[in-house]
Scaffold this motif. Structure first.
Motif, PDB file in Angstrom:
ATOM      1  N   LEU A 129      -5.000  -3.285   9.182  1.00  0.00           N
ATOM      2  CA  LEU A 129      -4.429  -3.158   7.846  1.00  0.00           C
ATOM      3  C   LEU A 129      -5.536  -2.632   6.969  1.00  0.00           C
ATOM      4  O   LEU A 129      -6.596  -3.267   6.868  1.00  0.00           O
ATOM      5  CB  LEU A 129      -4.058  -4.552   7.317  1.00  0.00           C
ATOM      6  CG  LEU A 129      -2.657  -5.071   7.506  1.00  0.00           C
ATOM      7  CD1 LEU A 129      -2.552  -6.455   6.902  1.00  0.00           C
ATOM      8  CD2 LEU A 129      -1.656  -4.133   6.864  1.00  0.00           C
ATOM      9  N   PRO A 150       3.813  -4.132  12.053  1.00  0.00           N
ATOM     10  CA  PRO A 150       3.315  -5.506  11.964  1.00  0.00           C
ATOM     11  C   PRO A 150       4.474  -6.494  11.888  1.00  0.00           C
ATOM     12  O   PRO A 150       5.547  -6.143  11.382  1.00  0.00           O
ATOM     13  CB  PRO A 150       2.503  -5.500  10.665  1.00  0.00           C
ATOM     14  CG  PRO A 150       3.079  -4.400   9.859  1.00  0.00           C
ATOM     15  CD  PRO A 150       3.558  -3.365  10.820  1.00  0.00           C
ATOM     16  N   GLU A 152       4.657  -8.941   9.998  1.00  0.00           N
ATOM     17  CA  GLU A 152       4.873  -9.290   8.592  1.00  0.00           C
ATOM     18  C   GLU A 152       5.274  -7.977   7.898  1.00  0.00           C
ATOM     19  O   GLU A 152       4.430  -7.111   7.656  1.00  0.00           O
ATOM     20  CB  GLU A 152       3.575  -9.825   7.957  1.00  0.00           C
ATOM     21  CG  GLU A 152       3.034 -11.081   8.605  1.00  0.00           C
ATOM     22  CD  GLU A 152       3.719 -12.349   8.103  1.00  0.00           C
ATOM     23  OE1 GLU A 152       4.353 -12.302   7.030  1.00  0.00           O
ATOM     24  OE2 GLU A 152       3.604 -13.378   8.786  1.00  0.00           O
ATOM     25  N   GLU A 154       5.838  -6.878   5.018  1.00  0.00           N
ATOM     26  CA  GLU A 154       5.159  -6.417   3.808  1.00  0.00           C
ATOM     27  C   GLU A 154       3.815  -5.740   4.096  1.00  0.00           C
ATOM     28  O   GLU A 154       3.217  -5.133   3.218  1.00  0.00           O
ATOM     29  CB  GLU A 154       4.990  -7.569   2.803  1.00  0.00           C
ATOM     30  CG  GLU A 154       4.112  -8.703   3.235  1.00  0.00           C
ATOM     31  CD  GLU A 154       4.871  -9.797   3.997  1.00  0.00           C
ATOM     32  OE1 GLU A 154       4.396 -10.935   3.986  1.00  0.00           O
ATOM     33  OE2 GLU A 154       5.900  -9.517   4.631  1.00  0.00           O
ATOM     34  N   TRP A 155       3.323  -5.849   5.322  1.00  0.00           N
ATOM     35  CA  TRP A 155       2.067  -5.191   5.689  1.00  0.00           C
ATOM     36  C   TRP A 155       2.286  -3.758   6.173  1.00  0.00           C
ATOM     37  O   TRP A 155       1.338  -3.010   6.421  1.00  0.00           O
ATOM     38  CB  TRP A 155       1.365  -5.991   6.810  1.00  0.00           C
ATOM     39  CG  TRP A 155       0.888  -7.356   6.406  1.00  0.00           C
ATOM     40  CD1 TRP A 155       0.825  -7.862   5.135  1.00  0.00           C
ATOM     41  CD2 TRP A 155       0.415  -8.405   7.273  1.00  0.00           C
ATOM     42  NE1 TRP A 155       0.335  -9.156   5.173  1.00  0.00           N
ATOM     43  CE2 TRP A 155       0.077  -9.514   6.463  1.00  0.00           C
ATOM     44  CE3 TRP A 155       0.227  -8.508   8.658  1.00  0.00           C
ATOM     45  CZ2 TRP A 155      -0.428 -10.714   6.975  1.00  0.00           C
ATOM     46  CZ3 TRP A 155      -0.277  -9.700   9.189  1.00  0.00           C
ATOM     47  CH2 TRP A 155      -0.593 -10.782   8.347  1.00  0.00           C
ATOM     48  N   THR A 156       3.559  -3.362   6.351  1.00  0.00           N
ATOM     49  CA  THR A 156       3.855  -2.101   7.039  1.00  0.00           C
ATOM     50  C   THR A 156       3.187  -0.883   6.393  1.00  0.00           C
ATOM     51  O   THR A 156       2.665  -0.008   7.099  1.00  0.00           O
ATOM     52  CB  THR A 156       5.386  -1.876   7.111  1.00  0.00           C
ATOM     53  OG1 THR A 156       5.963  -2.998   7.783  1.00  0.00           O
ATOM     54  CG2 THR A 156       5.732  -0.604   7.851  1.00  0.00           C
ATOM     55  N   HIS A 158       0.410  -0.318   4.947  1.00  0.00           N
ATOM     56  CA  HIS A 158      -1.009  -0.091   5.213  1.00  0.00           C
ATOM     57  C   HIS A 158      -1.396  -0.394   6.663  1.00  0.00           C
ATOM     58  O   HIS A 158      -2.573  -0.455   6.994  1.00  0.00           O
ATOM     59  CB  HIS A 158      -1.871  -0.912   4.249  1.00  0.00           C
ATOM     60  CG  HIS A 158      -1.878  -0.324   2.878  1.00  0.00           C
ATOM     61  ND1 HIS A 158      -0.810  -0.415   2.014  1.00  0.00           N
ATOM     62  CD2 HIS A 158      -2.815   0.411   2.221  1.00  0.00           C
ATOM     63  CE1 HIS A 158      -1.085   0.224   0.893  1.00  0.00           C
ATOM     64  NE2 HIS A 158      -2.287   0.740   0.991  1.00  0.00           N
ATOM     65  N   PHE A 159      -0.392  -0.563   7.504  1.00  0.00           N
ATOM     66  CA  PHE A 159      -0.692  -0.867   8.900  1.00  0.00           C
ATOM     67  C   PHE A 159      -0.881   0.428   9.677  1.00  0.00           C
ATOM     68  O   PHE A 159      -0.027   1.318   9.646  1.00  0.00           O
ATOM     69  CB  PHE A 159       0.433  -1.698   9.525  1.00  0.00           C
ATOM     70  CG  PHE A 159       0.170  -2.044  10.949  1.00  0.00           C
ATOM     71  CD1 PHE A 159      -0.784  -2.999  11.278  1.00  0.00           C
ATOM     72  CD2 PHE A 159       0.831  -1.380  11.965  1.00  0.00           C
ATOM     73  CE1 PHE A 159      -1.063  -3.295  12.606  1.00  0.00           C
ATOM     74  CE2 PHE A 159       0.562  -1.673  13.299  1.00  0.00           C
ATOM     75  CZ  PHE A 159      -0.384  -2.638  13.608  1.00  0.00           C
ATOM     76  N   TYR A 182      -3.047 -15.417  10.034  1.00  0.00           N
ATOM     77  CA  TYR A 182      -1.869 -15.942   9.334  1.00  0.00           C
ATOM     78  C   TYR A 182      -2.185 -17.243   8.606  1.00  0.00           C
ATOM     79  O   TYR A 182      -1.332 -17.787   7.915  1.00  0.00           O
ATOM     80  CB  TYR A 182      -0.730 -16.177  10.335  1.00  0.00           C
ATOM     81  CG  TYR A 182      -0.345 -14.934  11.092  1.00  0.00           C
ATOM     82  CD1 TYR A 182       0.601 -14.044  10.576  1.00  0.00           C
ATOM     83  CD2 TYR A 182      -0.956 -14.619  12.305  1.00  0.00           C
ATOM     84  CE1 TYR A 182       0.949 -12.890  11.267  1.00  0.00           C
ATOM     85  CE2 TYR A 182      -0.618 -13.468  13.007  1.00  0.00           C
ATOM     86  CZ  TYR A 182       0.330 -12.603  12.481  1.00  0.00           C
ATOM     87  OH  TYR A 182       0.660 -11.458  13.168  1.00  0.00           O
TER      88      TYR A 182
END
Ligand SMILES: CC(C)(COP(=O)(O)OP(=O)(O)OC[C@H]1O[C@@H](n2cnc3c(N)ncnc32)[C@H](O)[C@@H]1OP(=O)(O)O)[C@@H](O)C(=O)NCCC(=O)NCCS
Length: 184
Positions: A129, A150, A152, A154-156, A158-159, A182
């Motif tokens: 990330l 990812p 999670e 909400e991380w997509t 910047h992943f 986590y």
């Protein structure tokens, strides 16, 4: 500059690297410029993250590397075990360079060294990330382009993932970091 694996006794210096690197990040993110100049009362979470990872089964001693300059540890990066479904992969991070040594090539040297080591170990994929302006220069691309996202959502945005020589296009699905990621 010397790049070497982390050794016993480096932990405090590695804490100091991330304390310096990420304190500046959080200060600039909040617009609190003075936080870099005065004592930061609470460590950035990356300091605890490295300590937790070091105690976790995901820790890979071969892939925790420091940059040493004049007998001083000024940068650190680690790759730890992660998974995409049943496939073992790696996650990168944190990476940090002491503020007084940034923008001098230390971070790039660490990236090249640790990715080269992972490639030599026949690891297929590294995920992280991070900044979309920094990591593409090391071959990272948005995870969605390889079908790796990812766990999670909400991380997509910047992943990012880097496919290494042992990459297999069957490696698709949810990317799961080591547990300490986590817990913060
Ligand atoms: C990001 C970091 C590891 C890079 O290490 P470094 O030694 O400063 O970087 P290098 O000297 O190898 O490379 C400098 C280049 O990186 C770019 N860069 C540094 N941080 C960046 C960021 N957050 N976003 C985009 N680009 C960045 C610089 O603009 C410079 O670009 P240029 O080569 O086009 O001029 C370091 O700046 C750092 O510790 N930052 C704070 C902690 C952090 O953000 N870690 C990464 C979390 S994802």
């Amino acid at each position: 500059m010397l790049i070497r694996r982390e050794r016993t006794g480096d932990a405090a210096a590695i804490d100091a690297v991330h304390r310096s690197a990420f304190a500046a990040t959080y200060a600039s993110a909040t617009g609190n410029a003075s936080a870099t100049a005065v004592h930061t009362p609470v460590d950035p979470p990356e300091v605890a993250l490295v300590r937790l990872l070091r105690e976790d089964s995901a820790w890979m001693p071969t892939l925790s590397m420091v940059v040493e300059q004049h007998d001083d540890v000024v940068g650190h990066v680690c790759l730890t075990r992660a998974a995409v479904g049943p496939f073992p992969v790696l996650s990168l991070g944190p990476i940090g360079v002491r503020t007084d040594h940034q923008a001098g090539g230390v971070g790039s040297a660490l990236m090249h060294a640790v990715l080269g080591a992972a490639d030599a170990l026949d690891e297929p994929v590294v995920g992280l990330l991070g900044s979309l302006g920094y990591y593409p220069r090391f071959g990272f691309l948005p995870g969605v382009r390889l079908g790796i996202t990812p766990d999670e959502p909400e991380w997509t945005s910047h992943f990012q993932v880097r496919a290494l020589s042992a990459y297999d296009p069957e490696i698709t699905g949810d990317f799961r970091y080591a547990e300490p990621f986590y817990e913060l």
